[in-house]
Design a protein around this motif. Structure first.
Motif, PDB file in Angstrom:
ATOM      1  N   LEU A 104      -2.512  -3.957  -7.910  1.00 16.52           N
ATOM      2  CA  LEU A 104      -1.681  -4.745  -8.829  1.00 16.52           C
ATOM      3  C   LEU A 104      -0.873  -3.832  -9.747  1.00 16.52           C
ATOM      4  N   LEU A 105      -1.513  -2.801 -10.289  1.00 18.88           N
ATOM      5  CA  LEU A 105      -0.815  -1.899 -11.208  1.00 18.88           C
ATOM      6  C   LEU A 105       0.302  -1.130 -10.510  1.00 18.88           C
ATOM      7  N   ALA A 106       0.181  -0.928  -9.199  1.00 17.12           N
ATOM      8  CA  ALA A 106       1.200  -0.192  -8.445  1.00 17.12           C
ATOM      9  C   ALA A 106       2.205  -1.124  -7.775  1.00 17.12           C
ATOM     10  N   LEU A 107       2.204  -2.389  -8.182  1.00 10.00           N
ATOM     11  CA  LEU A 107       3.076  -3.366  -7.527  1.00 10.00           C
ATOM     12  C   LEU A 107       4.554  -2.994  -7.630  1.00 10.00           C
ATOM     13  N   ASP A 108       4.948  -2.402  -8.726  1.00 10.47           N
ATOM     14  CA  ASP A 108       6.350  -2.032  -8.932  1.00 10.47           C
ATOM     15  C   ASP A 108       6.624  -0.572  -8.583  1.00 10.47           C
ATOM     16  N   LEU A 109       5.718   0.017  -7.822  1.00 15.65           N
ATOM     17  CA  LEU A 109       5.910   1.366  -7.283  1.00 15.65           C
ATOM     18  C   LEU A 109       5.889   1.279  -5.759  1.00 15.65           C
ATOM     19  N   PRO A 110       6.950   0.726  -5.165  1.00 13.06           N
ATOM     20  CA  PRO A 110       6.933   0.457  -3.712  1.00 13.06           C
ATOM     21  C   PRO A 110       6.843   1.708  -2.859  1.00 13.06           C
ATOM     22  N   ASN A 111       7.072   2.864  -3.448  1.00 10.29           N
ATOM     23  CA  ASN A 111       6.982   4.098  -2.661  1.00 10.29           C
ATOM     24  C   ASN A 111       5.544   4.508  -2.388  1.00 10.29           C
ATOM     25  N   TYR A 112       4.592   3.847  -3.049  1.00  7.73           N
ATOM     26  CA  TYR A 112       3.185   4.221  -2.898  1.00  7.73           C
ATOM     27  C   TYR A 112       2.399   3.083  -2.246  1.00  7.73           C
ATOM     28  N   ILE A 113       1.526   3.472  -1.338  1.00  3.61           N
ATOM     29  CA  ILE A 113       0.616   2.514  -0.713  1.00  3.61           C
ATOM     30  C   ILE A 113      -0.802   2.979  -1.000  1.00  3.61           C
ATOM     31  N   ILE A 114      -1.574   2.146  -1.686  1.00  3.70           N
ATOM     32  CA  ILE A 114      -2.970   2.470  -1.989  1.00  3.70           C
ATOM     33  C   ILE A 114      -3.847   1.713  -0.996  1.00  3.70           C
ATOM     34  N   ASP A 115      -4.401   2.433  -0.031  1.00  3.97           N
ATOM     35  CA  ASP A 115      -5.225   1.815   1.010  1.00  3.97           C
ATOM     36  C   ASP A 115      -6.695   1.764   0.622  1.00  3.97           C
ATOM     37  N   ALA A 116      -7.133   2.717  -0.166  1.00  2.00           N
ATOM     38  CA  ALA A 116      -8.525   2.779  -0.625  1.00  2.00           C
ATOM     39  C   ALA A 116      -8.544   3.582  -1.918  1.00  2.00           C
ATOM     40  N   LEU A 117      -9.695   3.631  -2.564  1.00  2.00           N
ATOM     41  CA  LEU A 117      -9.762   4.343  -3.840  1.00  2.00           C
ATOM     42  C   LEU A 117      -9.401   5.815  -3.694  1.00  2.00           C
ATOM     43  N   ASP A 118      -9.662   6.380  -2.527  1.00  2.00           N
ATOM     44  CA  ASP A 118      -9.353   7.789  -2.298  1.00  2.00           C
ATOM     45  C   ASP A 118      -8.264   7.979  -1.246  1.00  2.00           C
ATOM     46  N   GLU A 119      -7.505   6.919  -0.974  1.00  2.58           N
ATOM     47  CA  GLU A 119      -6.434   7.001   0.019  1.00  2.58           C
ATOM     48  C   GLU A 119      -5.157   6.411  -0.569  1.00  2.58           C
ATOM     49  N   ILE A 120      -4.190   7.267  -0.824  1.00  6.92           N
ATOM     50  CA  ILE A 120      -2.895   6.839  -1.352  1.00  6.92           C
ATOM     51  C   ILE A 120      -1.806   7.552  -0.563  1.00  6.92           C
ATOM     52  N   GLN A 121      -0.790   6.813  -0.174  1.00  4.96           N
ATOM     53  CA  GLN A 121       0.290   7.363   0.639  1.00  4.96           C
ATOM     54  C   GLN A 121       1.602   7.355  -0.136  1.00  4.96           C
ATOM     55  N   SER A 122       2.411   8.363   0.118  1.00  5.71           N
ATOM     56  CA  SER A 122       3.778   8.418  -0.403  1.00  5.71           C
ATOM     57  C   SER A 122       4.727   8.180   0.763  1.00  5.71           C
ATOM     58  N   ILE A 123       5.543   7.134   0.666  1.00  7.50           N
ATOM     59  CA  ILE A 123       6.413   6.780   1.776  1.00  7.50           C
ATOM     60  C   ILE A 123       7.566   7.753   1.914  1.00  7.50           C
ATOM     61  N   ASP A 124       8.201   8.124   0.788  1.00  4.36           N
ATOM     62  CA  ASP A 124       9.384   8.976   0.894  1.00  4.36           C
ATOM     63  C   ASP A 124       9.040  10.380   1.387  1.00  4.36           C
ATOM     64  N   ARG A 125       7.866  10.872   1.022  1.00  3.07           N
ATOM     65  CA  ARG A 125       7.470  12.208   1.477  1.00  3.07           C
ATOM     66  C   ARG A 125       6.598  12.167   2.727  1.00  3.07           C
ATOM     67  N   LYS A 126       6.305  10.958   3.189  1.00  2.00           N
ATOM     68  CA  LYS A 126       5.487  10.778   4.394  1.00  2.00           C
ATOM     69  C   LYS A 126       4.197  11.587   4.291  1.00  2.00           C
ATOM     70  N   CYS A 127       3.552  11.456   3.150  1.00  2.23           N
ATOM     71  CA  CYS A 127       2.340  12.235   2.879  1.00  2.23           C
ATOM     72  C   CYS A 127       1.196  11.284   2.555  1.00  2.23           C
ATOM     73  N   HIS A 128       0.019  11.597   3.068  1.00  2.00           N
ATOM     74  CA  HIS A 128      -1.151  10.774   2.772  1.00  2.00           C
ATOM     75  C   HIS A 128      -2.321  11.610   2.256  1.00  2.00           C
ATOM     76  N   LEU A 129      -2.050  12.864   1.856  1.00  2.00           N
ATOM     77  CA  LEU A 129      -3.087  13.701   1.259  1.00  2.00           C
ATOM     78  C   LEU A 129      -3.225  13.342  -0.216  1.00  2.00           C
ATOM     79  N   TYR A 130      -4.455  13.095  -0.646  1.00  2.00           N
ATOM     80  CA  TYR A 130      -4.680  12.499  -1.964  1.00  2.00           C
ATOM     81  C   TYR A 130      -4.047  13.299  -3.100  1.00  2.00           C
ATOM     82  N   GLU A 131      -4.373  14.571  -3.225  1.00  2.00           N
ATOM     83  CA  GLU A 131      -3.932  15.322  -4.401  1.00  2.00           C
ATOM     84  C   GLU A 131      -2.418  15.521  -4.463  1.00  2.00           C
ATOM     85  N   PRO A 132      -1.739  15.889  -3.361  1.00  2.00           N
ATOM     86  CA  PRO A 132      -0.274  16.002  -3.450  1.00  2.00           C
ATOM     87  C   PRO A 132       0.401  14.683  -3.827  1.00  2.00           C
TER      88      PRO A 132
END
Length: 501
Positions: free
Chosen positions: A307-335
């Motif tokens: 819900l908090l990331a609803l207005d951040l469409p570039n990010y997909i939060i799949d799990a507590l330790d899994e977040i993806q960046s669409i523009d950078r095509k990256c799914h590594l948590y820390e980057p």
């Protein structure tokens, strides 16, 4: 179709009808299903279904193919086969729903799974002539799932939900275009879903929620908006919040609610008035605040993050330790986490939730305590709390951020809880002669949240602590502690490598 083929189809059709779970003599309201009550049916099933599969292996084109000159001749067989497969497939439901009437033959279960998961069922339900098959299936389901009859057909309830998810769910069949969900079919799915969520057994309420989730999926947004079915779905789903704590039920419920928010509320730009999302946030935060079980809290925290990331469409939060960046095509948590930190510092305000900023910050110390432990689940929760801290405190919304003593106290307490925990983990690491993968994983979470605290204190402390410029000194101290955390991480990694050699 010649005479021999006609007889073949008739024989196969009669055989598959014998494999269909019959109408119960008593309603499921009168007592739970028991396997002994299906002994006679199971005897017939185990003897007949192998014959059906044998016929399919030898005469697949006649039984499941399409002949434009005899288009309806094998439709009853194809529809019956789909009904039986949907009933007998072991979908891995957590409550083992349907186990009472499911075949016990390992060979048959394997063949059913191959048919259901492979291309055969897709061809059956999406290839040429499949519209006739679906018409046949809908006629059947409209009859047996009526308000007066459905309690005598539990196998058809489960089969209907599975076939609906198979064709209309988030992962459509690959062979051909699946049928378009029309208004009439959507209304029927809604009616069945409402009937199920109003039943007293949680297993059937869960099936109703699964239908709701299918209706609210991205593929059907035009139908939902045209019919307003999504609003009816939400009004029925939100009533179930707080009634059951079974994890699979809770996850499905909040997935349904979040799908509604994505569909109805994501485009809203006026946040001055209290709205549905505010109602949802209040319900979610109340549940999270008073939940002590980590696995249940993890579900609630995940949907709070979504819900908090609803207005951040570039990010997909799949799990507590899994977040993806669409523009950078990256799914590594820390980057991705670092990119999120910078985006939230760089002008994103998150106005949608400005009413809730102080409330969530009050909860941060409580959530920090839940992270403490040696299991991987603790580390995963720590990753989630890190994302929560970033999404709540890094975006600055002037209407919400004021020099409030309570907010300041909670922020300092949150930081102190983690710093004490880091010191404890450092002491533990110093005594270890080896490091488990869970310990390394959890340490990574601590390192990441330490970095978030460092960035917060150096970049956001002036806004949250305007009368305490000395908070910047905390930022410098945290930078030194963060270097220590890097050392802990390095030592853990080295120990793990040496252990694995």
């Amino acid at each position: 179709m010649d005479g021999a083929t006609v007889l073949l189809v008739e024989r196969a059709t009669e055989a598959i009808r014998c494999c269909k779970v019959p109408r119960l003599l008593t309603s499921i309201e009168e007592g739970p299903l028991e396997r002994p009550g299906f002994e006679q049916f199971l005897h017939v099933l185990d003897a007949t279904l192998p014959l059906v599969f044998d016929l399919l292996a030898r005469h697949a084109s006649e039984l499941t193919g399409y002949d434009e000159y005899n288009a309806d001749d094998n439709v009853p067989f194809k529809a019956g086969l789909a009904l039986v497969l949907a009933e007998q497939y072991d979908g891995g439901e957590s409550d083992d729903l349907g186990a009472e009437y499911r075949t016990g033959s390992g060979a048959l279960r394997k063949r059913i799974a191959q048919f259901f998961q492979g291309p055969e069922l897709e061809h059956l339900l999406t290839d040429r002539g499949s519209d006739r098959v679906w018409r046949h299936l809908y006629d059947h389901y409209r009859c047996v799932l009526s308000a007066d009859e459905w309690k005598y057909y539990p196998a058809d309830v489960l089969g209907f939900v599975r076939l609906v998810e198979f064709l209309y769910g988030p992962y459509p069949p690959n062979v051909n275009l699946p049928p378009v969900l029309d208004d009439d079919a959507a209304a029927h799915m809604l009616a069945v879903g409402i009937t199920l969520v109003e039943f007293f057994e949680p297993a059937y309420r869960l099936l109703g929620l699964r239908l709701f989730c299918t209706l609210l999926g991205p593929r059907h947004r035009s139908v939902m908006r045209r019919t307003n079915i999504h609003r009816v779905v939400y009004s029925n789903a939100i009533k179930l919040s707080g009634k059951f704590n079974q994890e699979v039920f809770l996850e499905t419920l909040w997935r349904c609610i979040f799908l509604y928010v994505e569909l109805e509320e994501a485009s809203c730009e006026d946040f001055t008035q209290w709205n549905t999302v505010d109602d949802i946030m209040e319900t979610l935060l109340n549940a999270l605040m008073f939940e002590s079980k980590l696995s249940t809290s993890s579900i609630l925290l995940l949907y709070l993050l979504k819900l908090l990331a609803l207005d951040l469409p570039n990010y997909i939060i799949d799990a507590l330790d899994e977040i993806q960046s669409i523009d950078r095509k990256c799914h590594l948590y820390e980057p991705v986490c670092e990119q999120l930190r910078q985006d939230c510092l760089g002008g994103f305000h998150n106005r949608r939730y400005y009413r809730w900023l102080q409330r969530i910050i009050e909860m941060l110390p409580h959530e920090a305590v839940k992270c403490q432990g040696s299991s991987r689940d603790n580390g995963r929760y720590c990753h989630g709390v890190n994302l929560l801290f970033i999404l709540v405190t890094f975006p600055i919304e002037p209407e919400a951020v004021r020099a409030h003593i309570g907010m300041q106290t909670n922020l300092v307490e949150f930081i102190n809880v983690f710093k004490h925990y880091e010191q404890e983990q450092s002491a533990v690491a110093a005594k270890r002669t080896s490091a488990t993968s869970d310990f390394v994983y959890n340490t990574k979470a601590l390192v990441s949240i330490s970095k978030s605290m460092l960035v917060f204190l150096t970049a956001r402390a002036p806004q949250y602590f305007p009368e305490h410029p000395g908070m910047a000194a905390l930022g410098r101290q945290l930078a030194n502690d963060y270097a220590d955390c890097d050392s802990i991480m390095y030592n853990c990694m080295q120990s793990l490598i040496e252990t694995l050699r």
